[in-house]
Design an enzyme around this catalytic site. Structure first.
Site, PDB file in Angstrom:
ATOM      1  N   HIS A 252      -5.709  -0.021   6.557  1.00 13.68           N
ATOM      2  CA  HIS A 252      -5.626  -0.757   7.824  1.00 13.68           C
ATOM      3  C   HIS A 252      -6.939  -0.741   8.617  1.00 13.68           C
ATOM      4  O   HIS A 252      -7.429  -1.771   9.068  1.00 13.68           O
ATOM      5  CB  HIS A 252      -4.522  -0.187   8.710  1.00 13.68           C
ATOM      6  CG  HIS A 252      -3.168  -0.183   8.063  1.00 13.68           C
ATOM      7  ND1 HIS A 252      -2.748  -1.159   7.208  1.00 13.68           N
ATOM      8  CD2 HIS A 252      -2.132   0.691   8.153  1.00 13.68           C
ATOM      9  CE1 HIS A 252      -1.507  -0.894   6.803  1.00 13.68           C
ATOM     10  NE2 HIS A 252      -1.121   0.231   7.346  1.00 13.68           N
TER      11      HIS A 252
ATOM     12  N   LYS B 230       0.821  -1.185   0.000  1.00 17.76           N
ATOM     13  CA  LYS B 230       0.000   0.000   0.000  1.00 17.76           C
ATOM     14  C   LYS B 230       0.872   1.259   0.000  1.00 17.76           C
ATOM     15  O   LYS B 230       1.977   1.190   0.520  1.00 17.76           O
ATOM     16  CB  LYS B 230      -0.946  -0.003   1.200  1.00 17.76           C
ATOM     17  CG  LYS B 230      -0.208  -0.030   2.563  1.00 17.76           C
ATOM     18  CD  LYS B 230      -1.032   0.555   3.656  1.00 17.76           C
ATOM     19  CE  LYS B 230      -0.905   2.029   3.747  1.00 17.76           C
ATOM     20  NZ  LYS B 230       0.148   2.583   4.622  1.00 17.76           N
TER      21      LYS B 230
HETATM   22  C1  BG6 Z   1       1.975   1.974   7.787  1.00 16.68           C
HETATM   23  C2  BG6 Z   1       1.750   3.451   7.705  1.00 16.68           C
HETATM   24  O1  BG6 Z   1       1.251   1.320   6.777  1.00 16.68           O
HETATM   25  O2  BG6 Z   1       1.549   1.484   9.061  1.00 16.68           O
HETATM   26  C3  BG6 Z   1       2.507   4.162   8.826  1.00 16.68           C
HETATM   27  O3  BG6 Z   1       2.207   3.938   6.450  1.00 16.68           O
HETATM   28  C4  BG6 Z   1       2.141   3.561  10.169  1.00 16.68           C
HETATM   29  O4  BG6 Z   1       2.233   5.554   8.812  1.00 16.68           O
HETATM   30  C5  BG6 Z   1       2.271   2.038  10.156  1.00 16.68           C
HETATM   31  O5  BG6 Z   1       3.011   4.121  11.138  1.00 16.68           O
HETATM   32  C6  BG6 Z   1       1.713   1.428  11.450  1.00 16.68           C
HETATM   33  O6  BG6 Z   1       2.034   0.067  11.498  1.00 16.68           O
HETATM   34  P1  BG6 Z   1       2.160  -0.721  12.886  1.00 16.68           P
HETATM   35  O7  BG6 Z   1       2.343  -2.135  12.515  1.00 16.68           O
HETATM   36  O8  BG6 Z   1       3.346  -0.127  13.594  1.00 16.68           O
HETATM   37  O9  BG6 Z   1       0.896  -0.459  13.650  1.00 16.68           O
END
Ligand code: BG6
Length: 464
Positions: A216, A124
């Protein structure tokens, strides 16, 4: 891993194979439980070549390197191309790989042993809106088929996300009450304490709605709300999750709050506001926080509000989905009339300390009947004796090798998710918020996000 495989890293830096291996080792030591004997074998399979993705000549060299290694090590004719590149290169690179004969349509695959498959991994964001996502897809499917495209949304590789499916569909206890008759509301929080680090240029263009909500948060929502798939496989699960998106009513502007962090303190450390970050405009209107109220218009979910919130530089890292049940109607303990006892909540926690928590009403020890909420906790660390489950990417990359697309975003899902997010982004572009920055770094976001729930007599979860 099979004995005969190789990983070739390609980028613009002038590294040798040794330099690449040294760097890979540093990362493996940092992120995994390092095992020197495993590393010894793995290291020999790592190779590096300098190359420019725009150069047909360099891609031609890549083909020669692949063919050389294939005959040297005896590797079967199976190739995975993981484009860990800026998204703007996905289309061009795919076409370049086709031109050199490296990438083409390959038969339906499903097992590691089958020969001659080609797979493409992209991460993504998939487009910046529905139209650009469609354009990207059209370019990719001129070269490969959908079953060869693995779109990574790493949230789907998180243990608790998969455990939500197991919890819901392998146990009889909650599924019968997983509907609007018993559920009052669902909250999804993806709060981060980090800022945007060095990603100012990317973030200015992307903002929180495209970076986090379109992918997400909507994936989490789909997993918690989907109807039971007939099987745990790519087609069945993804057929159900896309139906959830199709049933979402577009939120009105009163149901969307955005924010941007100003200076503040996180974890006792002073931090700058978003507008003072590198590569960010002094008067930037990019949102670093969003809260949304959604409804899913199906018989199961009629009238149940789903609140999403996510932001950078919030009080602390917290990723969880909580399902709030309605108070019991049984009059015996007057629970329904006492708001402090409306505390039947099931929480799927992804970070920190992955697990499932169940808060319910219990009797306090004593001679009187005195009710109080208590929480029973299932934590991975305690139940399975592991510090933290393997990182999401480990499973997802293994799934690519196995040819299992269950935990990857399908094209129709991507397009449908943009259908929800595009009108919100468009509205904010036409009428940008004038009160930014509107939350202090290290807080739980703007006041308007609190008001979004307060006006419906609810409040965001504040975990201890
Ligand atoms: C990424 C985003 O997809 O996911 C980031 O681009 C974000 O901005 C990250 O910080 C968060 O991932 P996790 O696994 O640390 O919750």
């Amino acid at each position: 891993m099979p004995d005969s495989f190789a990983v070739i890293g390609m980028a613009r830096s002038e590294w040798s194979d040794e330099e690449f291996r040294r760097r890979m080792r540093e990362h493996v030591e940092h992120y995994c439980d390092f095992d020197a004997s495993i590393w010894g074998n793995l290291e020999e399979k790592l190779f590096y070549m300098r190359g420019d993705f725009g150069s047909t000549e360099d891609i031609e060299h890549l083909r020669e390197r692949i063919e050389g290694l294939r005959s040297e090590i005896g590797i079967p004719d199976n190739l995975i191309f993981h484009l860990a590149t800026p998204p703007s290169l996905f289309g061009t690179l795919t076409e370049q790989l086709e031109r050199t004969g490296l990438l083409n349509r390959s038969a339906e695959t499903g097992d590691m042993g089958k020969l001659g498959w080609r797979r493409l991994v992209i991460e993504k964001p998939f487009g910046a809106d529905r139209a650009s996502a469609q354009r990207l897809h059209q370019r990719l499917v001129k070269v490969v088929d959908e079953h060869q495209i693995f779109r990574i949304d790493h949230f789907l590789g998180k243990e608790t996300v998969q455990n939500m499916l197991v919890f819901r569909f392998a146990n009889p206890s909650f599924e019968p009450i997983w509907n609007h008759h018993y559920i009052d509301q669902i909250q999804i929080t993806v709060a981060e304490d980090i800022g945007i680090n060095t990603r100012g240029t990317f973030y200015e263009k992307t903002g929180v709605l495209r970076d986090m909500v379109q992918n997400h948060l909507l994936q989490l929502l789909c997993i918690v709300a989907a109807e039971p798939p007939v099987a745990y496989d790519a087609r069945s699960l993804r057929d159900e999750t896309v139906k959830v998106l199709r049933a979402i009513r577009a939120p009105s502007s009163a149901e969307v709050v955005v924010g941007q962090y100003g200076p503040g303190a996180v974890d006792g450390r002073n931090v700058v506001g978003y507008r003072a970050e590198d590569q960010v405009a002094e008067d930037s209107r990019t949102a670093t926080f969003a809260a949304l109220r959604l409804e899913i218009q199906t018989g199961r979910w009629a009238g149940v509000p789903i609140y999403l919130r996510t932001g950078k530089r919030m009080a602390r890292k917290l990723t969880e989905i909580s399902v709030h049940f309605k108070p019991t109607a049984t009059p015996m303990f007057s629970v329904a009339s006492n708001r402090s006892l409306h505390k039947n909540v099931l929480t799927f926690r992804l970070a920190p300390h992955e697990g499932i928590l169940h808060t319910f009403i219990a009797k306090q020890p004593g001679s009187e009947i005195c009710l109080t909420p208590v929480t029973s906790r299932f934590l991975y660390a305690d139940a399975f004796g592991i510090k933290s489950p393997p990182r999401a990417y480990a499973w997802l990359i293994l799934d690519v090798m196995k040819g299992d697309q269950t935990l990857f975003a399908r094209e129709d899902w991507v397009e449908q998710s943009w259908t929800i997010v595009d009108p919100i982004v468009e509205r904010l572009r036409a009428d940008p918020p004038h009160d930014l920055p509107n939350y202090v770094a290290g807080s739980w976001g703007p006041e308007a996000a609190e008001a979004l729930l307060e006006r419906e007599g609810r409040g965001w979860d504040c975990p201890d």
